[in-house]
Design an enzyme around this catalytic site. Structure first.
Site, PDB file in Angstrom:
ATOM      1  N   TYR A 184     -14.600  -5.278   8.202  1.00 24.96           N
ATOM      2  CA  TYR A 184     -13.247  -4.752   8.332  1.00 24.96           C
ATOM      3  C   TYR A 184     -12.580  -5.215   9.631  1.00 24.96           C
ATOM      4  CZ  TYR A 184      -9.534  -1.250   8.892  1.00 24.96           C
ATOM      5  OH  TYR A 184      -8.333  -0.622   9.091  1.00 24.96           O
ATOM      6  N   SER A 186      -6.144  -2.336  13.502  1.00 20.62           N
ATOM      7  CA  SER A 186      -7.091  -1.251  13.706  1.00 20.62           C
ATOM      8  C   SER A 186      -7.506  -1.137  15.164  1.00 20.62           C
ATOM      9  CB  SER A 186      -8.346  -1.487  12.845  1.00 20.62           C
ATOM     10  OG  SER A 186      -9.394  -0.605  13.214  1.00 20.62           O
ATOM     11  N   GLY A 237       0.823  -1.208   0.000  1.00 20.00           N
ATOM     12  CA  GLY A 237       0.000   0.000   0.000  1.00 20.00           C
ATOM     13  C   GLY A 237       0.852   1.249   0.000  1.00 20.00           C
ATOM     14  N   ALA A 238       1.990   1.203  -0.723  1.00 21.46           N
ATOM     15  CA  ALA A 238       2.990   2.280  -0.654  1.00 21.46           C
ATOM     16  C   ALA A 238       2.731   3.411  -1.643  1.00 21.46           C
ATOM     17  CB  ALA A 238       4.372   1.704  -0.900  1.00 21.46           C
ATOM     18  N   SER A 239       1.623   3.365  -2.366  1.00 14.97           N
ATOM     19  CA  SER A 239       1.386   4.398  -3.374  1.00 14.97           C
ATOM     20  C   SER A 239       0.718   5.634  -2.808  1.00 14.97           C
ATOM     21  CB  SER A 239       0.532   3.836  -4.518  1.00 14.97           C
ATOM     22  OG  SER A 239      -0.716   3.377  -4.023  1.00 14.97           O
ATOM     23  N   SER A 240       0.192   5.567  -1.575  1.00 10.09           N
ATOM     24  CA  SER A 240      -0.469   6.734  -0.983  1.00 10.09           C
ATOM     25  C   SER A 240      -0.593   6.537   0.520  1.00 10.09           C
ATOM     26  CB  SER A 240      -1.863   6.934  -1.594  1.00 10.09           C
ATOM     27  OG  SER A 240      -2.719   5.850  -1.255  1.00 10.09           O
ATOM     28  N   GLY A 241      -1.070   7.572   1.190  1.00  9.41           N
ATOM     29  CA  GLY A 241      -1.391   7.471   2.605  1.00  9.41           C
ATOM     30  C   GLY A 241      -0.239   7.054   3.494  1.00  9.41           C
ATOM     31  N   ILE A 242      -0.559   6.200   4.463  1.00  5.43           N
ATOM     32  CA  ILE A 242       0.425   5.766   5.458  1.00  5.43           C
ATOM     33  C   ILE A 242       1.616   5.093   4.803  1.00  5.43           C
ATOM     34  CG2 ILE A 242       0.791   4.329   7.499  1.00  5.43           C
ATOM     35  CD1 ILE A 242      -2.237   4.536   8.038  1.00  5.43           C
ATOM     36  N   GLY A 243       1.375   4.243   3.816  1.00  5.24           N
ATOM     37  CA  GLY A 243       2.455   3.496   3.173  1.00  5.24           C
ATOM     38  C   GLY A 243       3.449   4.405   2.481  1.00  5.24           C
TER      39      GLY A 243
END
Length: 689
Positions: A540, A527, A396-402
């Site tokens: 989730y 979470s 998930g490195a393309s946006s946000g936390i990653g």
């Protein structure tokens, strides 16, 4: 049209070239040192959107050489063919010394005029600064220049002198642009250095991290400042440069409404979630009394005079200087001048170009600084020791936390291995890291496809010398109540597919590599919902709880091989994943950078879990008072509605009927419900309601 631009790789220059490429025709020649050609080529790809267009053409030269060091043959070939010569190359730094300011701002301008004359350019556009007004007290309009104003620093002096050179020595037509303090892009926050208000951001961050946001702080009236975003400056320059019959004029690229320094700081405090400053005595109350005093004895004048003295500089260097705030900056936090921009505003009328209100983009500026310019991670010795040279696989490195985690890993000397579905975004992040001198890898992969994960594991195991850390950050969140899920069993399947099966498939696939190394640390972004069990998140929370349980069991099996796990029970984070739920806009949330700091902490300290106070409180409540806990959660279920998206996708049998209008009584009820939502969100910060 043909253009020549100096300082094209600088902050304002990059945005101006982008405007010219996007909205004007003809070639754009940009001055560049030979050593900077590789970096310029990367920028050309960005300006031309990777199209391979040859519209932006490098011209090798040097600001410190006569004629900017441009080859005379090139000058002869292009003489009479350059319509606009933009001179932006200069030092924009209050802390620079006399010699540097003279060489870059004064002599550099003289050399630029020499080249423009040799090229027989149509118009010379000088980017000056409101600093040319020095310490002029009162209203300073666009027609004013040499008013006998004091010039309190080398920066002020050389800005004044370089503009004077253009006015008095130019043999061709000229126009002058005087920006105020230039900050990042109002749409993206993009900024390339620490300057102006950015010097105060580390202090604001420290306040945010150590003080409650509701705590009022006592401030003082430090006068007025003036900020403009770089996108406004670039657009305005492009527009003004092409207006007919405006040669020989200066244009003030400023905010028509000066902003009190305290208000400016409070805008960024609000954006950061830090406490705000209050001034006990309003300036309207004191204006009458201070107006009777000689100017030199007024509080703002006394403050400026004192902080510019050598003893004050020494004191400030040992106090604020330790927080990254130079003493020179403190002495120039406000402007004694009020910059009249009526002529500029009239010239821009009808173009749609105007200065946006700071409140509308302060959070954007703060977010970009926190994610891209804050060097706290890189300066921490313990973090650098733990991450330097280590390969960190981040999903998930393309946006946000990653993405922010990857930037922080690179800042600490680590090597982020970027994994996500979108190849283009991964390559952008990789290029960004490499432009800053870091190293990164990009491995596109659809993590909901188990076979694709197997292929990814094989590549990572063979192409990387080691896998030192794995951050399982990629995830899918679904907020939908059970009553709207009867026909949507696939919600549970796809959530488990990515959040649970995809994560453990990746871990299992990399286990042989970790066993071979006899080391490795796995960080799972879980979470807060696993501890608090909020309603509407059954799909989730169940997927995250499954990953928690699996990791806890496996951890005992592999700890003897030097392999360990950390589960972060992450509270609500302001990322694209929560963007569709609009009520979250009013909730207290972590920024992606704050969340990334928790991930860095997990890699450095390697605890078994990282929890928040609210998450621990929820877990304790479910253990010792489960009935009361479920009653509170049921209250939340009543207070917080299903999202419009959830209702729309539930089908006609489950979705609520549409109404033509909202009766006053219903509107009042909705307003009360919103107040209840905000109250509950503040009582239980970070919970996904």
């Amino acid at each position: 049209m043909a253009y020549f631009v100096t300082g094209a790789t600088g902050f304002i220059g990059r945005f101006l070239v982008s405007e010219l490429v996007d909205h004007r025709d003809g070639p754009v020649f940009v001055l560049c040192r030979a050593s900077s050609l590789p970096r310029l080529e990367t920028m050309i790809q960005q300006w031309t959107h990777g199209s391979g267009s040859s519209r932006v053409v490098p011209v090798v030269g040097d600001l410190g050489q006569p004629g900017l060091g441009v080859d005379p043959e090139w000058v002869a070939e292009h003489a009479g063919k350059i319509d606009h010569f933009f001179h932006l190359a200069a030092i924009y730094d209050m802390t620079a010394d006399d010699a540097t300011n003279d060489a870059m701002n004064v002599q550099g301008t003289r050399y630029a005029l020499e080249l423009a004359d040799g090229l027989q350019a149509g118009c010379f556009h000088q980017v000056s600064s409101v600093a040319a007004a020095g310490d002029y007290h009162g209203r300073f309009d666009e027609t004013m220049f040499d008013e006998g104003q004091p010039l309190p620093s080398p920066y002020h002096r050389t800005k004044y002198e370089s503009e004077k050179i253009v006015r008095e020595e130019s043999t061709i037509s000229w126009r002058v642009y005087r920006p105020a303090i230039v900050v990042g892009d109002s749409q993206t926050g993009a900024m390339d250095k620490i300057d102006g208000p950015y010097y105060f951001f580390p202090l604001i961050k420290r306040m945010r991290d150590n003080l409650p946001s509701w705590l009022p702080l006592v401030g003082v009236d430090l006068g007025d400042t003036n900020l403009v975003p770089v996108d406004y400056v670039a657009k305005a320059m492009d527009h003004l440069a092409h207006l007919p019959d405006r040669d020989g004029e200066a244009f003030h690229l400023v905010n028509p409404e000066p902003q009190p320094v305290v208000d400016m700081i409070n805008s960024f405090c609000s954006a950061a979630g830090a406490p705000r400053f209050a001034t006990p005595i309003d300036r309207n109350v004191t204006a009458g009394a201070t107006g009777l005093l000689p100017r030199a004895l007024r509080p703002s004048s006394l403050f400026s005079a004192v902080v510019r003295t050598a003893p004050a500089h020494l004191l400030l260097d040992q106090t604020l200087g330790r927080l990254g705030i130079p003493a020179e900056v403190v002495g120039h936090t406000s402007f004694p001048s009020v910059f009249d921009s009526k002529a500029t505003e009239k010239a821009l009328a009808g173009s749609g170009i105007a200065v946006p209100d700071l409140e509308s983009y302060a959070r954007t500026l703060w977010g970009y600084w926190e994610e891209n310019l804050d060097d706290t991670t890189g300066r921490d010795k313990r973090t650098r020791s733990a991450l330097k040279g280590k390969h960190v696989v981040i999903t998930g490195a393309s946006s946000g936390i990653g993405k922010v985690t990857a930037l922080k890993v690179a800042q600490a000397g680590g090597i982020p291995v970027l994994v996500a579905r979108g190849k283009d975004k991964l390559e952008e992040t990789k290029a960004f890291i490499e432009l800053r001198g870091g190293q990164a890898y990009a491995f596109p992969c659809d993590l909901s496809d188990l076979r694709a994960i197997d292929d990814l594991c094989a590549r990572l195991s063979t192409e990387l010398p080691s896998v030192d850390f794995l951050v399982n950050n990629a995830g899918r969140s679904i907020r939908r109540s059970l009553r709207l899920s009867h026909d949507r069993f696939h919600d549970f399947e796809r959530t488990m597919q990515l959040n649970y099966f995809g994560a453990i498939r990746l871990i299992i696939g990399l286990m042989p590599k970790l066993h071979q190394q006899k080391s490795g640390h796995i960080v799972n972004i879980s979470s807060i919902g696993v501890q608090t069990n909020p309603p509407r998140f059954s799909a989730y929370v169940a997927s995250k709880a499954a990953l928690d349980a699996w990791s806890n069991v496996v951890a005992s099996e592999v700890v003897g091989h030097g392999i360990s796990f950390t589960n972060i029970h992450m509270p609500l984070v302001r990322t694209p994943m929560i963007a569709p739920t609009k009520m979250y806009d009013k909730f207290p949330t972590l920024s992606p950078a704050q969340a990334a700091d928790l991930v860095i902490k997990a890699m450095v300290e390697k605890p078994h879990e990282i929890n928040t106070f609210a998450g621990n409180a929820g877990a304790v409540a479910h253990t010792f008072a489960p009935k009361a806990a479920f009653r509170i959660l049921n209250l939340a279920y009543q207070v917080f509605p299903d999202s419009a998206a959830a209702k729309a996708k539930a089908g006609p049998s489950e979705a609520e009927p549409a109404v033509a209008a909202v009766p006053p009584a219903v509107a009042e009820t909705e307003g009360g419900r919103e107040s209840e939502q905000i109250l509950m969100a503040r009582l239980f910060p970070g919970v996904h309601w």
